[in-house]
Design a protein around this motif. Sequence first.
Motif, PDB file in Angstrom:
ATOM      1  N   GLN A  29       1.024  -1.119   0.207  1.00 13.66           N
ATOM      2  CA  GLN A  29       0.505   0.321   0.062  1.00 13.66           C
ATOM      3  C   GLN A  29       1.014   1.241  -0.111  1.00 13.66           C
ATOM      4  O   GLN A  29       0.153   2.125  -0.251  1.00 13.66           O
ATOM      5  CB  GLN A  29      -1.092  -0.211   1.135  1.00 13.66           C
ATOM      6  CG  GLN A  29      -2.000  -0.429   1.114  1.00 13.66           C
ATOM      7  CD  GLN A  29      -2.662  -0.597   2.403  1.00 13.66           C
ATOM      8  OE1 GLN A  29      -3.038   0.549   2.861  1.00 13.66           O
ATOM      9  NE2 GLN A  29      -2.880  -2.025   3.534  1.00 13.66           N
ATOM     10  N   ILE A  30       1.558   1.168  -0.147  1.00 15.80           N
ATOM     11  CA  ILE A  30       3.111   2.360   0.417  1.00 15.80           C
ATOM     12  C   ILE A  30       3.333   2.989  -0.884  1.00 15.80           C
ATOM     13  O   ILE A  30       3.724   4.309  -1.081  1.00 15.80           O
ATOM     14  CB  ILE A  30       4.503   1.929   1.184  1.00 15.80           C
ATOM     15  CG1 ILE A  30       5.455   0.545  -0.028  1.00 15.80           C
ATOM     16  CG2 ILE A  30       4.090   1.619   2.741  1.00 15.80           C
ATOM     17  CD1 ILE A  30       6.565   0.870   0.649  1.00 15.80           C
ATOM     18  N   SER A  31       3.020   2.885  -1.442  1.00 10.32           N
ATOM     19  CA  SER A  31       3.587   2.711  -2.987  1.00 10.32           C
ATOM     20  C   SER A  31       1.903   3.608  -3.281  1.00 10.32           C
ATOM     21  O   SER A  31       1.679   4.604  -4.689  1.00 10.32           O
ATOM     22  CB  SER A  31       3.484   2.435  -4.645  1.00 10.32           C
ATOM     23  OG  SER A  31       2.192   1.255  -4.632  1.00 10.32           O
ATOM     24  N   ASN A  32       1.074   3.740  -2.782  1.00 11.72           N
ATOM     25  CA  ASN A  32      -0.607   4.778  -3.217  1.00 11.72           C
ATOM     26  C   ASN A  32      -0.784   5.761  -2.157  1.00 11.72           C
ATOM     27  O   ASN A  32      -0.314   5.761  -1.013  1.00 11.72           O
ATOM     28  CB  ASN A  32      -1.653   3.540  -2.721  1.00 11.72           C
ATOM     29  CG  ASN A  32      -3.006   4.215  -3.139  1.00 11.72           C
ATOM     30  OD1 ASN A  32      -3.132   5.430  -2.635  1.00 11.72           O
ATOM     31  ND2 ASN A  32      -4.008   3.753  -3.165  1.00 11.72           N
ATOM     32  N   LEU A  33      -0.667   7.349  -2.812  1.00  5.38           N
ATOM     33  CA  LEU A  33      -0.502   8.322  -1.933  1.00  5.38           C
ATOM     34  C   LEU A  33      -1.315   8.366  -0.940  1.00  5.38           C
ATOM     35  O   LEU A  33      -1.385   9.151   0.153  1.00  5.38           O
ATOM     36  CB  LEU A  33      -0.818   9.301  -2.895  1.00  5.38           C
ATOM     37  CG  LEU A  33       0.206   9.825  -3.935  1.00  5.38           C
ATOM     38  CD1 LEU A  33       0.533  10.815  -4.965  1.00  5.38           C
ATOM     39  CD2 LEU A  33       2.515   9.767  -2.595  1.00  5.38           C
ATOM     40  N   TYR A  34      -2.074   7.463  -1.117  1.00  6.83           N
ATOM     41  CA  TYR A  34      -3.577   8.090   0.117  1.00  6.83           C
ATOM     42  C   TYR A  34      -3.734   7.008   1.015  1.00  6.83           C
ATOM     43  O   TYR A  34      -3.673   7.457   2.496  1.00  6.83           O
ATOM     44  CB  TYR A  34      -5.042   6.949  -0.609  1.00  6.83           C
ATOM     45  CG  TYR A  34      -5.570   8.174  -1.938  1.00  6.83           C
ATOM     46  CD1 TYR A  34      -6.283   9.457  -1.459  1.00  6.83           C
ATOM     47  CD2 TYR A  34      -6.011   7.846  -3.165  1.00  6.83           C
ATOM     48  CE1 TYR A  34      -6.916  10.304  -1.997  1.00  6.83           C
ATOM     49  CE2 TYR A  34      -6.534   8.628  -3.274  1.00  6.83           C
ATOM     50  CZ  TYR A  34      -6.927   9.800  -3.284  1.00  6.83           C
ATOM     51  OH  TYR A  34      -7.006  10.422  -4.598  1.00  6.83           O
ATOM     52  N   PHE A  35      -2.353   6.556   0.942  1.00  8.33           N
ATOM     53  CA  PHE A  35      -1.811   5.666   2.490  1.00  8.33           C
ATOM     54  C   PHE A  35      -1.098   6.369   3.492  1.00  8.33           C
ATOM     55  O   PHE A  35      -1.459   6.088   4.711  1.00  8.33           O
ATOM     56  CB  PHE A  35      -0.669   4.545   2.345  1.00  8.33           C
ATOM     57  CG  PHE A  35      -0.318   3.468   3.421  1.00  8.33           C
ATOM     58  CD1 PHE A  35      -0.598   2.918   3.912  1.00  8.33           C
ATOM     59  CD2 PHE A  35       1.547   4.074   2.932  1.00  8.33           C
ATOM     60  CE1 PHE A  35      -0.158   2.244   5.039  1.00  8.33           C
ATOM     61  CE2 PHE A  35       1.948   3.801   4.345  1.00  8.33           C
ATOM     62  CZ  PHE A  35       1.318   2.612   5.049  1.00  8.33           C
ATOM     63  N   PRO A  43      -5.679   5.608   8.479  1.00  7.87           N
ATOM     64  CA  PRO A  43      -4.674   5.603   9.578  1.00  7.87           C
ATOM     65  C   PRO A  43      -3.940   4.438  10.369  1.00  7.87           C
ATOM     66  O   PRO A  43      -3.353   4.619  10.711  1.00  7.87           O
ATOM     67  CB  PRO A  43      -6.271   4.203  10.174  1.00  7.87           C
ATOM     68  CG  PRO A  43      -7.229   3.897   8.654  1.00  7.87           C
ATOM     69  CD  PRO A  43      -6.548   5.200   7.852  1.00  7.87           C
ATOM     70  N   ILE A  44      -3.556   3.974   9.069  1.00  7.96           N
ATOM     71  CA  ILE A  44      -2.600   2.704   9.529  1.00  7.96           C
ATOM     72  C   ILE A  44      -1.631   3.467   9.797  1.00  7.96           C
ATOM     73  O   ILE A  44      -0.766   3.493  10.380  1.00  7.96           O
ATOM     74  CB  ILE A  44      -1.951   1.419   8.756  1.00  7.96           C
ATOM     75  CG1 ILE A  44      -3.513   0.444   8.688  1.00  7.96           C
ATOM     76  CG2 ILE A  44      -1.036   1.484   8.966  1.00  7.96           C
ATOM     77  CD1 ILE A  44      -3.085  -0.406   7.750  1.00  7.96           C
ATOM     78  N   PHE A  45      -0.999   4.529   8.755  1.00  5.59           N
ATOM     79  CA  PHE A  45       0.084   5.329   8.727  1.00  5.59           C
ATOM     80  C   PHE A  45      -0.150   6.145  10.204  1.00  5.59           C
ATOM     81  O   PHE A  45       1.233   6.679  10.430  1.00  5.59           O
ATOM     82  CB  PHE A  45       0.558   6.024   7.607  1.00  5.59           C
ATOM     83  CG  PHE A  45       1.469   6.810   6.956  1.00  5.59           C
ATOM     84  CD1 PHE A  45       2.575   6.624   6.585  1.00  5.59           C
ATOM     85  CD2 PHE A  45       1.068   8.043   7.299  1.00  5.59           C
ATOM     86  CE1 PHE A  45       4.146   7.333   7.073  1.00  5.59           C
ATOM     87  CE2 PHE A  45       2.791   9.278   7.285  1.00  5.59           C
ATOM     88  CZ  PHE A  45       4.197   8.839   6.901  1.00  5.59           C
ATOM     89  N   ILE A  46      -1.172   6.848  10.246  1.00  2.00           N
ATOM     90  CA  ILE A  46      -1.047   7.503  11.025  1.00  2.00           C
ATOM     91  C   ILE A  46      -1.158   7.268  12.778  1.00  2.00           C
ATOM     92  O   ILE A  46      -0.571   7.733  13.293  1.00  2.00           O
ATOM     93  CB  ILE A  46      -2.626   8.507  11.484  1.00  2.00           C
ATOM     94  CG1 ILE A  46      -2.540   9.405  10.098  1.00  2.00           C
ATOM     95  CG2 ILE A  46      -3.136   8.740  12.537  1.00  2.00           C
ATOM     96  CD1 ILE A  46      -3.322  10.077   9.310  1.00  2.00           C
ATOM     97  N   GLY A  47      -1.548   5.216  12.583  1.00  2.00           N
ATOM     98  CA  GLY A  47      -0.963   5.021  13.688  1.00  2.00           C
ATOM     99  C   GLY A  47       0.489   5.176  14.065  1.00  2.00           C
ATOM    100  O   GLY A  47       1.263   4.322  14.704  1.00  2.00           O
ATOM    101  N   ILE A  48       1.061   4.314  13.134  1.00  2.00           N
ATOM    102  CA  ILE A  48       2.582   3.896  12.453  1.00  2.00           C
ATOM    103  C   ILE A  48       3.348   5.619  13.230  1.00  2.00           C
ATOM    104  O   ILE A  48       3.994   5.267  14.383  1.00  2.00           O
ATOM    105  CB  ILE A  48       2.651   4.126  11.377  1.00  2.00           C
ATOM    106  CG1 ILE A  48       2.330   2.120  11.242  1.00  2.00           C
ATOM    107  CG2 ILE A  48       4.518   3.821  11.545  1.00  2.00           C
ATOM    108  CD1 ILE A  48       2.823   2.353   9.479  1.00  2.00           C
ATOM    109  N   ILE A  49       2.637   6.565  12.837  1.00  2.00           N
ATOM    110  CA  ILE A  49       3.392   7.724  13.429  1.00  2.00           C
ATOM    111  C   ILE A  49       3.014   8.393  14.703  1.00  2.00           C
ATOM    112  O   ILE A  49       3.914   8.267  15.496  1.00  2.00           O
ATOM    113  CB  ILE A  49       3.272   9.296  12.396  1.00  2.00           C
ATOM    114  CG1 ILE A  49       3.050   9.273  10.688  1.00  2.00           C
ATOM    115  CG2 ILE A  49       3.359  10.451  12.381  1.00  2.00           C
ATOM    116  CD1 ILE A  49       4.811   8.553  10.740  1.00  2.00           C
TER     117      ILE A  49
END
Length: 195
Positions: free
Chosen positions: A35-41, A45-51
């Motif tokens: 999913q990391i190639s998709n800008l919407y990622f 919520p997964i990316f925000i959760g990671i941060i």
Amino acid sequence: MERRSWREVVFAEISEPLSWILGILSITVALGGSQISNLYFYISPIFIGIIVGFVSHEYMHRYLSRKYHMVSRYTANVLGVLITLVSALLPIKLLMPGYVKTWALGPTSRKGILYSVAGGPITNIVIALALFVASFAFSSTFYFNFLRTVGWVNAYISLFNLIPIPPLDGDKIIRLDIVLWAILFIISLALVFII
């Protein structure tokens, strides 16, 4: 120029600003996968959760170490970053790109060491619980799922770090206070399954 052995390269520690970047990027790849190639990622919520989860976890280790009169800094290590990146291909994600390196300048209390180690997983548990409870305030499926996903990522980060295997937090906590470790592990495990 001095040549370094492969062991020196693999176990090398990296400066703090670059360590934060490498830590976030490697965990993003591990949990985000294709999913990391998709800008919407990057607004997911997964990316925000990671941060939120990774930064608050490591920052709390650092903050509590300093509060209890220890010197600390976040440092990535090449082997940890590689393990984290490779885990993107595995069903279980191994999130271990680095750690908060702590050392005492003088006498340090057992309580201070315990709090500085347990502070990271406890922070993730508090975030996961708060978002789980807050999710019930929304009738919108989008907000409900968004909060639950960010909460789940925090619960996973806590649970993974509580595994009692060196060099993870769980190994240190279980040696300092097995009852606290058991409570934190059970809460994290429950949160991973109910969120």
